[in-house]
Design a protein around this motif. Structure first.
Motif, short mmCIF file in Angstrom:
data_model
loop_
_atom_site.label_atom_id
_atom_site.label_comp_id
_atom_site.label_asym_id
_atom_site.label_seq_id
_atom_site.Cartn_x
_atom_site.Cartn_y
_atom_site.Cartn_z
N THR A 233 0.79 -1.21 -0.01
CA THR A 233 -0.09 -0.02 0.09
C THR A 233 1.12 1.24 0.09
O THR A 233 0.70 2.20 -0.80
CB THR A 233 -0.82 -0.04 1.17
N MET A 234 2.06 1.46 0.77
CA MET A 234 2.87 2.47 0.72
C MET A 234 3.71 2.53 -0.28
O MET A 234 3.72 3.77 -0.81
CB MET A 234 3.69 2.20 1.89
N ARG A 235 3.90 1.59 -1.01
CA ARG A 235 4.61 1.62 -2.48
C ARG A 235 3.62 2.20 -3.47
O ARG A 235 4.04 3.06 -4.37
CB ARG A 235 5.18 0.53 -2.61
N GLU A 236 2.43 1.74 -3.33
CA GLU A 236 1.32 1.98 -4.31
C GLU A 236 1.34 3.49 -4.15
O GLU A 236 1.10 4.39 -5.28
CB GLU A 236 0.17 1.36 -4.40
N VAL A 237 0.88 4.10 -3.07
CA VAL A 237 0.55 5.41 -2.75
C VAL A 237 1.72 6.08 -3.45
O VAL A 237 1.56 7.32 -4.00
CB VAL A 237 0.28 5.75 -1.28
N ALA A 238 2.97 6.17 -2.95
CA ALA A 238 4.10 6.83 -3.51
C ALA A 238 4.31 6.71 -4.83
O ALA A 238 4.83 7.74 -5.46
CB ALA A 238 5.55 6.30 -2.79
N ASP A 239 4.13 5.53 -5.59
CA ASP A 239 4.16 5.27 -7.09
C ASP A 239 3.19 6.30 -7.63
O ASP A 239 3.35 6.78 -8.95
CB ASP A 239 4.03 3.87 -7.27
N GLU A 240 1.90 6.36 -7.10
CA GLU A 240 0.96 7.28 -7.87
C GLU A 240 1.36 8.60 -7.63
O GLU A 240 0.90 9.33 -8.75
CB GLU A 240 -0.53 6.92 -7.25
N TYR A 241 2.04 9.17 -6.66
CA TYR A 241 2.21 10.41 -6.58
C TYR A 241 3.58 10.92 -7.15
O TYR A 241 3.70 11.81 -7.78
CB TYR A 241 2.42 10.78 -4.91
N LEU A 242 4.44 10.11 -7.02
CA LEU A 242 5.80 10.26 -7.72
C LEU A 242 6.55 9.41 -8.66
O LEU A 242 7.60 9.39 -9.13
CB LEU A 242 6.90 10.24 -6.45
N GLY A 243 6.12 8.16 -9.02
CA GLY A 243 6.49 7.10 -9.82
C GLY A 243 7.30 7.71 -10.97
O GLY A 243 8.43 7.45 -10.93
N ASP A 244 6.37 8.13 -11.92
CA ASP A 244 7.18 8.44 -13.14
C ASP A 244 8.31 9.52 -13.11
O ASP A 244 9.18 9.65 -13.73
CB ASP A 244 5.88 9.17 -14.19
N GLU A 245 8.09 10.74 -12.40
CA GLU A 245 8.76 11.79 -12.11
C GLU A 245 10.02 11.17 -11.30
O GLU A 245 11.51 11.48 -11.52
CB GLU A 245 8.44 12.69 -11.20
N MET A 246 10.01 10.21 -10.45
CA MET A 246 11.14 9.59 -9.67
C MET A 246 12.12 8.71 -10.75
O MET A 246 13.19 8.81 -10.51
CB MET A 246 10.74 8.64 -8.71
#
Length: 324
Positions: A233-246
């Motif tokens: 869940t934590m990875r999914e949330v962060a990926d939705e917010y920052l994934g492509d930019e990161m």
């Protein structure tokens, strides 16, 4: 405003030059012809008047040209930080050149002035070690670029965003400090001697070609928690917010690593690390972010993670106890 002031100063300098060139002979003629009436010898006034006007000409011309040149920099150098540095270099050059020229006018011996400056400079070195060290630190900052205007840095106990790099001091808008925390501005300005860059560690959070840092968000859960669900869940949330930019930012970091002998395995997506404590488990979400967005990003991620945890109360539990 600067343009008008520059033209005004140049006009004063031109008027002083014209006075020396054209009116000085006329002054000698008038005073020389009426010397017996006025009781003033032209030779008693001429040297000081002439040198004073020449000094005004030199100082005015140097200051006026500097003002106009600093205005022209806005069109030539688009980067505000580069423009700030170039303006400081120009200011120092004009000050030194004008001081030497005025001293040469008053002494009439240019070679002697330069030689005297060398002797005086050697003596001043012992009397003004700290300011000279700061001036040397400024030269180092201009040459090596450990930081520049706009960067977020930490030197010793001072942390903040650089707003000015002068000849002797660097000025920061303070971040953290003893008034606030969590990488938030305090509203105070902090001045740091440039000499510190030669002896202290400098931490730059936003260098030119990679202005990002890795940050972590901690969430404490109980041992009864479904850790696989919580981590995912934590990875999914962060990926939705920052994934492509990161991912794009991490690729830039990898290119920087390729220029060095350092070999690191860097994930291009958010990750979660686990640490076991006595009565609870700490989940640390690791992600890449701009240093000036650290706290805002952390707040957004935490709110969404907690919301999703609360939606699954049977899978996520929180530790209870006074030792947390």
């Amino acid at each position: 405003m600067k343009r008008r002031l520059g033209y005004t100063v140049l006009a004063i300098a031109a008027l002083s030059f014209v006075s020396v060139t054209f009116f000085d002979p006329l002054w000698n003629l008038v005073v020389g012809g009426q010397g017996s009436v006025l009781g003033v010898e032209p030779a008693a006034l001429k040297p000081w008047v002439r040198k004073g006007l020449l000094s005004v000409t030199i100082a005015g011309a140097a200051y006026g040209i500097y003002l106009l040149a600093s205005i022209g920099l806005a069109r030539i150098v688009r980067d505000k930080r580069r423009r700030h540095d170039v303006r400081n270099v120009l200011r120092l050059a004009f000050i030194v050149a004008a001081a030497i020229a005025v001293a040469g006018v008053f002494t009439g011996q240019w070679v002697g002035v330069l030689f005297s400056l060398g002797i005086v400079g050697f003596a001043i070195t012992f009397a003004l070690q700290q300011p000279l060290s700061s001036l040397l630190g400024w030269v180092y900052i201009m040459a090596k670029r450990p930081y520049q205007v706009g960067d977020r840095i930490r030197i010793e106990d001072a942390r903040g965003d650089v707003i000015d790099v002068d000849f002797l001091v660097t000025t920061l808008w303070e971040v953290d400090g003893d008034l606030v925390s969590s990488h938030q501005p305090s509203g105070r300005a902090v001045t740091v001697p440039n000499s510190m860059v030669l002896s202290a560690q400098v931490f730059n959070y936003a260098i030119d070609d990679f202005p990002f840092v890795w940050n972590e968000l901690e969430v404490q859960v109980s041992y009864e928690t479904d850790l696989d669900f919580a981590k995912e869940t934590m990875r999914e949330v962060a990926d939705e917010y920052l994934g492509d930019e990161m991912a794009a930012r991490t690729e830039r970091y990898r290119r920087k690593l390729d220029e060095t002998p350092v070999e690191l395995d860097v994930s291009d997506r958010p990750t979660v690390n686990v640490r076991m404590e006595q009565t609870w488990v700490v989940l640390r979400l690791r992600y890449l972010v701009h240093p000036k967005r650290m706290q805002a990003t952390r707040n957004e991620l935490y709110d969404e993670i907690v919301t999703r945890f609360h939606a699954e109360p049977e899978k996520v539990g929180y530790p209870v106890g006074r030792f947390r």
